[in-house]
Design a protein around this motif. Structure first.
Motif, PDB file in Angstrom:
ATOM      1  N   GLU A  37       0.836  -1.192   0.000  1.00 37.92           N
ATOM      2  CA  GLU A  37       0.000   0.000   0.000  1.00 37.92           C
ATOM      3  C   GLU A  37       0.876   1.249   0.000  1.00 37.92           C
ATOM      4  O   GLU A  37       2.032   1.195   0.399  1.00 37.92           O
ATOM      5  N   CYS A  41      -0.744   5.544   3.693  1.00 35.72           N
ATOM      6  CA  CYS A  41      -1.751   4.743   4.383  1.00 35.72           C
ATOM      7  C   CYS A  41      -1.238   4.485   5.796  1.00 35.72           C
ATOM      8  O   CYS A  41      -0.039   4.424   6.031  1.00 35.72           O
ATOM      9  N   ARG A  63     -10.607   0.807   6.187  1.00 39.78           N
ATOM     10  CA  ARG A  63      -9.267   0.789   5.590  1.00 39.78           C
ATOM     11  C   ARG A  63      -8.223   1.460   6.474  1.00 39.78           C
ATOM     12  O   ARG A  63      -8.551   2.224   7.368  1.00 39.78           O
ATOM     13  N   SER A  64      -6.964   1.190   6.144  1.00 38.97           N
ATOM     14  CA  SER A  64      -5.845   1.748   6.905  1.00 38.97           C
ATOM     15  C   SER A  64      -5.545   3.193   6.517  1.00 38.97           C
ATOM     16  O   SER A  64      -4.744   3.853   7.176  1.00 38.97           O
ATOM     17  N   GLY A  65      -6.160   3.702   5.488  1.00 36.94           N
ATOM     18  CA  GLY A  65      -5.950   5.075   5.029  1.00 36.94           C
ATOM     19  C   GLY A  65      -7.107   5.539   4.181  1.00 36.94           C
ATOM     20  O   GLY A  65      -8.033   4.777   3.883  1.00 36.94           O
ATOM     21  N   SER A  67      -8.073   5.954   1.164  1.00 36.14           N
ATOM     22  CA  SER A  67      -8.068   5.594  -0.261  1.00 36.14           C
ATOM     23  C   SER A  67      -8.400   4.110  -0.385  1.00 36.14           C
ATOM     24  O   SER A  67      -8.092   3.323   0.516  1.00 36.14           O
ATOM     25  N   CYS A  70      -5.502   1.630   0.055  1.00 34.01           N
ATOM     26  CA  CYS A  70      -5.017   1.242   1.381  1.00 34.01           C
ATOM     27  C   CYS A  70      -5.638  -0.093   1.791  1.00 34.01           C
ATOM     28  O   CYS A  70      -6.730  -0.450   1.348  1.00 34.01           O
TER      29      CYS A  70
END
Length: 122
Positions: A37, A41, A63-65, A67, A70
């Motif tokens: 990723e 992220c 999600r981790s970010g 977008s 991510c």
């Protein structure tokens, strides 16, 4: 033509050195590694407006970010409650919410969350 001769020469050298050995290799039980990723992220903003909200998408990836590039760190279902910590707009102009739901903390795309108040910016 020159490339073809070179390839034939290499193949001939391999054949003289011990023959051909064609193999697809053993089947791997491990899944293919995903593309890593983006570096941005994993951002965890310190802001926490603690606004109540509700997940609207079913299922919704957490999600981790901010977008879809991510990693997915969890999942929520339509109707799940959430505590929205803050809101940001990514480089593509999409609104994303940093929130907590079902014991998971992460990012959810704007259209998948409804709120009663406008959360603070991240």
């Amino acid at each position: 033509m020159r490339t073809a001769r070179r390839k034939i020469g290499i193949i001939g050298a391999i054949a003289l050195a011990g023959g051909f050995m064609l193999s697809a290799g053993p089947a791997s039980a491990e899944p293919a590694q995903p593309l890593s990723e983006p570096g941005w992220c994993g951002w965890h903003p310190g802001n926490d407006s603690h606004d109540p909200g509700r997940i609207e998408g079913d299922p919704t990836n957490i999600r981790s970010g901010q977008s879809t590039m991510c990693d997915v760190v969890g999942e929520a279902r339509a109707g799940d409650g959430a505590w929205v910590r803050c809101r940001t707009v990514n480089g593509a102009g999409e609104a994303w919410y940093y929130l907590e739901t079902n014991g998971r903390v992460g990012w959810v795309k704007g259209g998948l969350v409804s709120m009663w108040w406008t959360p603070m910016d991240c």
